[in-house]
Design a protein around this motif. Structure first.
Motif, short mmCIF file in Angstrom:
data_model
loop_
_atom_site.label_atom_id
_atom_site.label_comp_id
_atom_site.label_asym_id
_atom_site.label_seq_id
_atom_site.Cartn_x
_atom_site.Cartn_y
_atom_site.Cartn_z
N ILE A 1 -19.03 22.39 32.88
CA ILE A 1 -19.44 21.21 33.64
C ILE A 1 -20.88 21.39 34.08
N ASP A 2 -21.67 20.36 33.87
CA ASP A 2 -23.10 20.39 34.18
C ASP A 2 -23.30 20.18 35.67
N THR A 3 -23.38 21.29 36.39
CA THR A 3 -23.62 21.25 37.83
C THR A 3 -24.85 22.10 38.15
N PRO A 4 -25.45 21.87 39.29
CA PRO A 4 -26.60 22.71 39.67
C PRO A 4 -26.23 24.20 39.70
N ALA A 5 -25.05 24.52 40.20
CA ALA A 5 -24.64 25.93 40.27
C ALA A 5 -24.52 26.54 38.88
N ASN A 6 -23.92 25.83 37.93
CA ASN A 6 -23.81 26.35 36.56
C ASN A 6 -25.18 26.52 35.93
N ARG A 7 -26.09 25.59 36.18
CA ARG A 7 -27.44 25.72 35.62
C ARG A 7 -28.16 26.94 36.21
N ARG A 8 -27.94 27.19 37.51
CA ARG A 8 -28.54 28.37 38.14
C ARG A 8 -27.98 29.66 37.56
N HIS A 9 -26.67 29.68 37.34
CA HIS A 9 -26.02 30.91 36.87
C HIS A 9 -26.17 31.13 35.36
N HIS B 1 -27.69 23.43 27.32
CA HIS B 1 -27.02 22.45 28.16
C HIS B 1 -26.63 21.18 27.40
N ALA B 2 -26.94 21.11 26.14
CA ALA B 2 -26.73 19.88 25.37
C ALA B 2 -25.28 19.43 25.32
N ASN B 3 -24.34 20.35 25.31
CA ASN B 3 -22.92 19.99 25.18
C ASN B 3 -22.15 20.10 26.49
N TRP B 4 -22.85 20.32 27.57
CA TRP B 4 -22.18 20.41 28.86
C TRP B 4 -21.68 19.03 29.26
N ILE B 5 -20.61 19.01 30.03
CA ILE B 5 -19.97 17.77 30.45
C ILE B 5 -20.45 17.40 31.85
N SER B 6 -20.87 16.16 32.00
CA SER B 6 -21.33 15.72 33.32
C SER B 6 -20.13 15.33 34.19
N PRO B 7 -20.27 15.47 35.51
CA PRO B 7 -19.21 14.99 36.40
C PRO B 7 -18.90 13.51 36.17
N ARG B 8 -19.90 12.73 35.81
CA ARG B 8 -19.69 11.30 35.53
C ARG B 8 -18.75 11.11 34.34
N GLN B 9 -18.93 11.91 33.28
CA GLN B 9 -18.05 11.82 32.11
C GLN B 9 -16.60 12.12 32.50
N ILE B 10 -16.42 13.08 33.38
CA ILE B 10 -15.08 13.41 33.83
C ILE B 10 -14.50 12.25 34.64
N ALA B 11 -15.31 11.68 35.53
CA ALA B 11 -14.86 10.55 36.34
C ALA B 11 -14.45 9.36 35.48
N VAL B 12 -15.20 9.09 34.42
CA VAL B 12 -14.87 7.99 33.51
C VAL B 12 -13.51 8.24 32.85
N GLN B 13 -13.26 9.47 32.44
CA GLN B 13 -11.97 9.81 31.82
C GLN B 13 -10.82 9.65 32.82
N ILE B 14 -11.04 10.09 34.04
CA ILE B 14 -10.01 9.95 35.07
C ILE B 14 -9.72 8.48 35.34
N GLU B 15 -10.76 7.68 35.45
CA GLU B 15 -10.57 6.24 35.66
C GLU B 15 -9.77 5.62 34.52
N GLY B 16 -10.08 6.02 33.30
CA GLY B 16 -9.34 5.52 32.15
C GLY B 16 -7.87 5.91 32.20
#
Length: 78
Positions: A36-44, A50-65
């Protein structure tokens, strides 16, 4: 690593079992993201691709669906 794989398999199995046992009353699905593309993951992982990382928005869209669907027992790989 073994405990990670075991716990992930347990979540998959539990999702399927809950869906089978309670499908008439509730649904149970699991979102299975990659990194998941988060600031913490980018720091670590600053040198990671990062091209294939999943954004929190993509997860939210899937949950909504899923909330709008009759899907039950699905493992949604992102």
């Amino acid at each position: 690593r073994d405990s990670y794989c075991t716990s992930k398999a347990a979540v998959h199995a539990l999702t399927k079992i809950i869906a089978l046992e309670n499908g008439k009353n509730i649904t149970c699905n699991a979102i299975v993201p990659g990194i998941i593309d988060t600031p913490a993951n980018r720091r670590h992982m600053p040198d990671a691709d990062h091209a294939n990382w999943i954004s929190p928005r993509q997860i939210a869209v899937q949950i909504e669906g899923l909330l709008k669907s009759d899907e039950n027992g699905a493992l949604i790989h992102l």
